[in-house]
Design a protein around this motif. Sequence first.
Motif, PDB file in Angstrom:
ATOM      1  N   UNK A 252      28.450  22.224  -9.485  1.00  0.00           N
ATOM      2  CA  UNK A 252      28.826  21.588  -8.500  1.00  0.00           C
ATOM      3  C   UNK A 252      27.432  21.979  -7.435  1.00  0.00           C
ATOM      4  N   UNK A 253      27.540  23.461  -7.223  1.00  0.00           N
ATOM      5  CA  UNK A 253      27.192  24.346  -6.399  1.00  0.00           C
ATOM      6  C   UNK A 253      25.587  23.657  -6.551  1.00  0.00           C
ATOM      7  N   UNK A 254      25.113  24.818  -8.136  1.00  0.00           N
ATOM      8  CA  UNK A 254      23.423  24.545  -8.449  1.00  0.00           C
ATOM      9  C   UNK A 254      23.024  23.080  -9.049  1.00  0.00           C
ATOM     10  N   UNK A 255      23.801  22.118  -8.343  1.00  0.00           N
ATOM     11  CA  UNK A 255      23.096  20.830  -8.114  1.00  0.00           C
ATOM     12  C   UNK A 255      22.809  20.470  -6.722  1.00  0.00           C
ATOM     13  N   UNK A 256      23.046  20.960  -6.049  1.00  0.00           N
ATOM     14  CA  UNK A 256      22.417  20.709  -4.904  1.00  0.00           C
ATOM     15  C   UNK A 256      20.652  21.778  -4.453  1.00  0.00           C
ATOM     16  N   UNK A 257      19.920  21.171  -4.225  1.00  0.00           N
ATOM     17  CA  UNK A 257      18.984  21.756  -4.484  1.00  0.00           C
ATOM     18  C   UNK A 257      18.873  22.325  -2.557  1.00  0.00           C
TER      19      UNK A 257
ATOM     20  N   UNK B 212      18.501  28.516  -1.332  1.00  0.00           N
ATOM     21  CA  UNK B 212      18.999  29.369   0.107  1.00  0.00           C
ATOM     22  C   UNK B 212      19.342  30.108  -0.953  1.00  0.00           C
ATOM     23  N   UNK B 213      19.858  30.248  -2.621  1.00  0.00           N
ATOM     24  CA  UNK B 213      20.168  31.512  -3.199  1.00  0.00           C
ATOM     25  C   UNK B 213      19.213  31.755  -4.033  1.00  0.00           C
ATOM     26  N   UNK B 214      17.680  31.639  -4.284  1.00  0.00           N
ATOM     27  CA  UNK B 214      17.039  31.425  -4.796  1.00  0.00           C
ATOM     28  C   UNK B 214      15.822  32.567  -3.934  1.00  0.00           C
ATOM     29  N   UNK B 215      16.030  31.915  -2.168  1.00  0.00           N
ATOM     30  CA  UNK B 215      15.622  32.712  -1.760  1.00  0.00           C
ATOM     31  C   UNK B 215      16.342  34.380  -1.198  1.00  0.00           C
ATOM     32  N   UNK B 216      17.479  33.744  -1.563  1.00  0.00           N
ATOM     33  CA  UNK B 216      17.992  35.215  -1.262  1.00  0.00           C
ATOM     34  C   UNK B 216      17.999  36.041  -2.149  1.00  0.00           C
ATOM     35  N   UNK B 217      18.142  35.799  -3.551  1.00  0.00           N
ATOM     36  CA  UNK B 217      17.611  37.251  -4.772  1.00  0.00           C
ATOM     37  C   UNK B 217      16.269  37.380  -4.557  1.00  0.00           C
ATOM     38  N   UNK B 218      14.939  36.926  -4.451  1.00  0.00           N
ATOM     39  CA  UNK B 218      14.086  36.909  -3.678  1.00  0.00           C
ATOM     40  C   UNK B 218      14.108  37.939  -3.538  1.00  0.00           C
ATOM     41  N   UNK B 219      14.606  37.923  -1.928  1.00  0.00           N
ATOM     42  CA  UNK B 219      14.266  39.306  -1.017  1.00  0.00           C
ATOM     43  C   UNK B 219      15.434  40.220  -1.147  1.00  0.00           C
TER      44      UNK B 219
ATOM     45  N   UNK C  87      13.340  41.964 -12.551  1.00  0.00           N
ATOM     46  CA  UNK C  87      13.903  41.275 -13.756  1.00  0.00           C
ATOM     47  C   UNK C  87      15.272  40.981 -13.496  1.00  0.00           C
ATOM     48  N   UNK C  88      15.705  41.437 -12.517  1.00  0.00           N
ATOM     49  CA  UNK C  88      17.213  40.880 -11.520  1.00  0.00           C
ATOM     50  C   UNK C  88      16.564  40.129 -10.736  1.00  0.00           C
ATOM     51  N   UNK C  89      15.989  40.215 -10.069  1.00  0.00           N
ATOM     52  CA  UNK C  89      16.107  38.975  -9.074  1.00  0.00           C
ATOM     53  C   UNK C  89      15.358  37.421  -9.638  1.00  0.00           C
ATOM     54  N   UNK C  90      14.230  37.596 -10.439  1.00  0.00           N
ATOM     55  CA  UNK C  90      13.497  37.054 -11.710  1.00  0.00           C
ATOM     56  C   UNK C  90      15.011  36.318 -12.106  1.00  0.00           C
ATOM     57  N   UNK C  91      15.722  36.774 -12.803  1.00  0.00           N
ATOM     58  CA  UNK C  91      16.989  36.323 -13.730  1.00  0.00           C
ATOM     59  C   UNK C  91      18.251  36.108 -12.382  1.00  0.00           C
ATOM     60  N   UNK C  92      18.438  36.088 -11.729  1.00  0.00           N
ATOM     61  CA  UNK C  92      19.499  35.467 -10.453  1.00  0.00           C
ATOM     62  C   UNK C  92      18.758  33.875 -10.617  1.00  0.00           C
TER      63      UNK C  92
ATOM     64  N   UNK D 190      19.436  28.996 -11.520  1.00  0.00           N
ATOM     65  CA  UNK D 190      19.797  27.788 -10.212  1.00  0.00           C
ATOM     66  C   UNK D 190      18.493  26.874 -10.438  1.00  0.00           C
ATOM     67  N   UNK D 191      17.891  27.135 -11.128  1.00  0.00           N
ATOM     68  CA  UNK D 191      16.452  26.727 -11.121  1.00  0.00           C
ATOM     69  C   UNK D 191      16.702  26.111 -12.582  1.00  0.00           C
ATOM     70  N   UNK D 192      17.318  26.624 -13.503  1.00  0.00           N
ATOM     71  CA  UNK D 192      17.597  25.849 -14.616  1.00  0.00           C
ATOM     72  C   UNK D 192      18.679  24.754 -14.573  1.00  0.00           C
ATOM     73  N   UNK D 193      19.291  25.208 -13.498  1.00  0.00           N
ATOM     74  CA  UNK D 193      20.627  24.152 -13.338  1.00  0.00           C
ATOM     75  C   UNK D 193      20.002  23.151 -12.648  1.00  0.00           C
ATOM     76  N   UNK D 194      18.958  23.157 -11.862  1.00  0.00           N
ATOM     77  CA  UNK D 194      17.791  22.332 -10.895  1.00  0.00           C
ATOM     78  C   UNK D 194      17.415  21.255 -11.631  1.00  0.00           C
ATOM     79  N   UNK D 195      16.922  21.916 -12.947  1.00  0.00           N
ATOM     80  CA  UNK D 195      15.515  21.087 -13.474  1.00  0.00           C
ATOM     81  C   UNK D 195      16.391  20.542 -14.455  1.00  0.00           C
TER      82      UNK D 195
END
Lengths: 256, 222
Positions: B150-155, B160-167, B204-209, B213-218
Amino acid sequence: MSGEHLNITLKIWRQNSPNDNGQFEEFKVSISPDASILEMLDELNNNLEREGKRPVAFESDCREGICGTCGIVINGHPHGPLPKTATCQLHMRNFKDGDVIYLEPFRAAAFPIIRDLIVDRSAFDKIQQAGGYISFNTGGAPDANTIPIGKDVAAEALDAAECIGCGACVAACKNSSAMLFVGAKVSQYALLPQGQPERYKRVQTMVAAMDEAGFGSCTNTYACEAECPKGISIMNIARMNRDFIKSKIVEQEVDI
Amino acid sequence: MGWLTTSLNRSIGKKFVMALTGSLLMLFLIIHLIGNLTLYGGREAFNGYVETLEVVKPVVRVIEVILALIFIYHIFNGVRLWWENKKAKPDKYAINANKEITTFSSRTTIVTGSIIFIFLVLHLSTFWYQFNISGHPETGSFEFYDIVTYWFNQPVYSIVYIIAVLLLGFHLNHGFQSAFQTFGWNKKRYFPTIKLIGTIYALIISLGFASIPIYFLLTGGK
Ligand code: HEM
Ligand code: SF4
Ligand code: FES
């Protein structure tokens, strides 16, 4: 000797007294590349005095990089852009004709500006007085090598003892942390036999004095090491941290 | 106890608290990531993993409380240090040369930390709340895999999730080596190795997390 004179635009921090609002004042100078920064300021001051103006206040003593008195922030770098070089050892040949050079005092709440480029570094004296010494009388100088000390240990202690107490680490640090200075002072004794009896008390009292003087806390950005004119290593901060933690947990003699 | 509070409020004491709480959080992140990676195994694998956690719920609750306390202490102390350090350096230089000699990660811990905190609130109010209390935002069911899709299919949520884990990655890149230095567990000989391991850990942590969401978006999930 070498070359033409350099035409330099100086922007120098002018501040009459500790509570004044300072500002930059611009000067144009033509100077030999063989002059040091301080000699350039001497010449500028001669001219200012001749014109009846107030000379630029700055500090210096040995002018050979060992006393730690001089210390100007030059284009944002304490002691200037050249690594491991004190202000007094920095020559104008490191600049180009037409350069604009900003000269500012060390900036830190714990180093109040007295006038222009001079700051009050007595906070460092207070830290030293809190434990930067060995309090028993060692008597006359013993014969060399009566206390065997490994070459590597001696070298590391001497590297720490190279700190000239100039305060550039504080000036460079975004937190005005004095931990490189205190780390060096703690380490030079912590490494040698003579420093052992007071080792864990010393680190506590010196850190307490450092905190009380209003220096910030290290966030391990390591600007200090890059700007230190003596190349004091941040491993001295690690040693101080280690000894401080040990002093609280296993080696504690006193609660401070 | 007097000596303990005095010691922990000394400059090095406060640093020690940051390093200790930060290290525990770094450990937690590894466990959290391993758990989340079961999402790649599909619905069964992930739901199975979450249900295993349900079995040991009392233990999970205790760990959650401890984690919350660690977070609070880390954040409280981090903000306090940032504020005190700002006061110690009231005036800036005309030219900021710090950029040349320090890393971006090390200068921005308060910024990356604050964004992680905002993200944490969002994260808890969606995933944690719906896994534990309210169930799926539309159906109210405790079908965990569906809540994730439900959440990860919302771009917007995913980005936001991806930006946060990269930071978070920048925070960790600095934090890992910083913790070693703060503990005094550092020598010239192996410092470059510590820095390298820290960077690998942060990647590992940031790309792993971020990969989830990238997987779910795709793919939209399984
Ligand atoms: C999962 C989340 C987090 C982890 C794993 C983490 C980890 C770390 C680590 C290992 C350090 C280095 C400690 C040291 O300097 O020795 C650190 C520093 C710091 N953290 Fe976090 N942190 C997290 C969340 C946060 C949050 C939410 C904030 C909120 C403000 C924050 C603010 C800071 C600050 C300001 C520092 C620098 C402290 C200093 O060096 O004085 N962190 N963090
Ligand atoms: S550690 Fe370096 S920069 Fe700091 S006071 Fe000593 S010599 Fe100066
Ligand atoms: S004047 Fe002594 S170090 Fe520069």
